[in-house]
Design an enzyme around this catalytic site. Structure first.
Site, PDB file in Angstrom:
ATOM      1  N   LYS A   1      -9.665   2.317  -2.921  1.00 48.87           N
ATOM      2  CA  LYS A   1      -9.985   1.731  -1.612  1.00 48.87           C
ATOM      3  C   LYS A   1     -11.364   2.167  -1.132  1.00 48.87           C
ATOM      4  CE  LYS A   1      -7.726   1.457   2.965  1.00 48.87           C
ATOM      5  NZ  LYS A   1      -6.489   1.851   3.684  1.00 48.87           N
TER       6      LYS A   1
ATOM      7  N   GLU B   1       0.831  -1.195   0.000  1.00 50.29           N
ATOM      8  CA  GLU B   1       0.000   0.000   0.000  1.00 50.29           C
ATOM      9  C   GLU B   1       0.878   1.263   0.000  1.00 50.29           C
ATOM     10  OE1 GLU B   1      -3.795   1.792   2.538  1.00 50.29           O
ATOM     11  OE2 GLU B   1      -2.388   0.434   3.517  1.00 50.29           O
TER      12      GLU B   1
ATOM     13  N   CYS C   1      -5.832  -2.914   2.203  1.00 52.71           N
ATOM     14  CA  CYS C   1      -5.689  -2.774   3.648  1.00 52.71           C
ATOM     15  C   CYS C   1      -6.996  -2.857   4.446  1.00 52.71           C
ATOM     16  CB  CYS C   1      -4.920  -1.493   3.975  1.00 52.71           C
ATOM     17  SG  CYS C   1      -4.196  -1.497   5.633  1.00 52.71           S
TER      18      CYS C   1
END
Length: 287
Positions: free
Chosen positions: A117, A44, A154
Site C-alpha cells: 500500500k 484489506e 483502501c
C-alpha cells in the site's frame, strides 16, 4: 486481449483469532470457486481485526512474512481450485519494517508477487502510520491466468494518480481491498455522505481509465468502527455491475476485458491526455 472471467469479492466480518479467520475465509473461497469464480479478492487485512483503530505495540505480533503461513496455505487452495487469489494482509518484511500488503497467487499456486500500500492514512480510528511503512514497490499490474489485475489498497482509492498509473501499466481491472466504515461518533447522515463519496471516487476511476474497478470492504463492528460493506464492481464507464449489502456476502460478476477497447474508442481520454502539460503534478504545491 484477456478472455472473460468471473470475479468474486469476499466481504466478511472478522474475529480476534487469525486461524479462525483464515478457516472461515477458505470456506468462502471454496464456495465462490464452486459457483464458478476464477479470480477471488479478499478484503484489506483479511485475517485480522482492524487493529489500526488503536496504537498498541503488541499488534505487531499479528504480522507475518510473505511467503508465510497464510499465503503458503492459500497457495495450495488456489492450485487445488485453479483460482487466482488476491490476499491482503499485514506483512513483516524485516525487524521493524511492516507493510499493508497484498499477495497475488496465480491459479497454479505460484506467488506472482506483492503489492504494498502506497498511501498510508492517519485519522481518528485509523492510525496506520504507526504500523505501516509506505509501499516501496511502486504500482503493480499482475498478468494472472485470467486477466491483468492492478492491485491497490483502501486509502489508495482516493488518489486518481494511483489509478491512472496502474491503468497505464495495462490493468483491465483495478481492485481496492478496503476497511472503511463509520466511527461511533459519526451520524447516519455522515455515514451516507462518506459511503456515497467512497463509491463515487472509485466509479470515477473506472470512467477516467476505461477499465473495471472493484472495491471489497469488510463488515461488522470492531471497537471504534462499524464497517459498512457495500462492496461493488463498476464497469468501464462507471456503471455498477454488482453491489453487496452490509452483511457477509460473496459478490460475483463477469469481467470482460474485450469491453475496454470499445469504451476507450468512444471516450478517448487516454488519447487526449496532455502529458506535456502535467509537470506540476510532481510538486506538492505549484505556486
Amino acid at each position: 486481449m484477456s478472455r472473460a472471467y468471473k470475479l468474486s469479492l469476499i466481504q466478511t466480518a472478522v474475529q480476534s483469532d487469525k486461524k479462525q479467520n483464515l478457516e472461515h475465509t477458505e470456506t468462502l473461497i471454496r464456495e465462490a470457486a464452486a459457483e464458478g469464480a476464477n479470480v477471488i479478492c479478499l478484503q484489506e487485512l483479511f485475517n485480522t481485526e482492524y487493529f489500526c483503530s488503536r496504537v498498541d505495540q503488541k499488534n505487531f505480533e499479528l504480522a507475518e512474512s510473505i511467503p508465510g503461513p497464510a499465503t503458503n496455505h492459500l497457495a495450495k487452495v488456489a492450485a487445488e481450485l485453479s483460482v487466482v487469489l488476491l490476499v491482503p494482509l499485514f506483512e513483516k518484511a524485516s525487524a521493524g519494517i511492516y507493510f499493508n500488503s497484498m499477495a497475488v497467487i496465480d491459479a497454479d499456486g505460484s506467488l506472482l508477487g506483492i503489492y504494498r500500500k502506497m498511501h498510508i492514512p492517519e485519522d481518528p480510528g485509523f492510525h496506520e502510520k504507526y504500523y505501516f511503512t509506505p509501499g516501496d514497490l511502486g504500482y503493480k499490474v499482475f498478468d494472472t491466468a485470467y486477466g491483468k489485475i492492478g492491485t491497490l489498497i483502501c486509502w489508495d482509492q482516493w488518489f486518481p494518480e494511483a489509478a491512472r498509473i496502474t491503468a497505464l501499466k495495462g490493468a483491465d481491472l483495478l481492485v481496492y481491498p478496503t476497511a472503511i466504515g463509520t466511527l461511533h461518533t459519526e451520524s447516519s447522515d455522515e455515514k451516507q455522505q462518506f459511503l456515497n463519496a467512497w463509491k463515487t471516487i472509485q466509479r470515477s476511476h473506472a470512467i477516467a481509465n476505461g477499465c473495471y474497478v472493484a472495491g471489497v470492504n469488510r463488515v461488522g463492528r470492531e471497537e471504534k468502527s462499524l464497517f459498512w460493506g457495500n462492496s461493488f464492481v463498476a464497469g468501464p464507464f462507471g456503471d455498477i455491475l454488482a453491489e453487496a449489502g452490509e452483511g457477509e456476502q460473496i459478490l460475483s460478476v463477469q469481467i470482460d476485458p474485450s469491453q475496454i477497447e470499445p469504451q476507450r474508442q468512444t471516450w478517448p481520454f487516454m488519447r487526449d491526455r496532455r502529458i506535456d502539460s502535467y509537470h506540476s503534478i510532481l510538486k506538492r504545491i505549484d505556486g
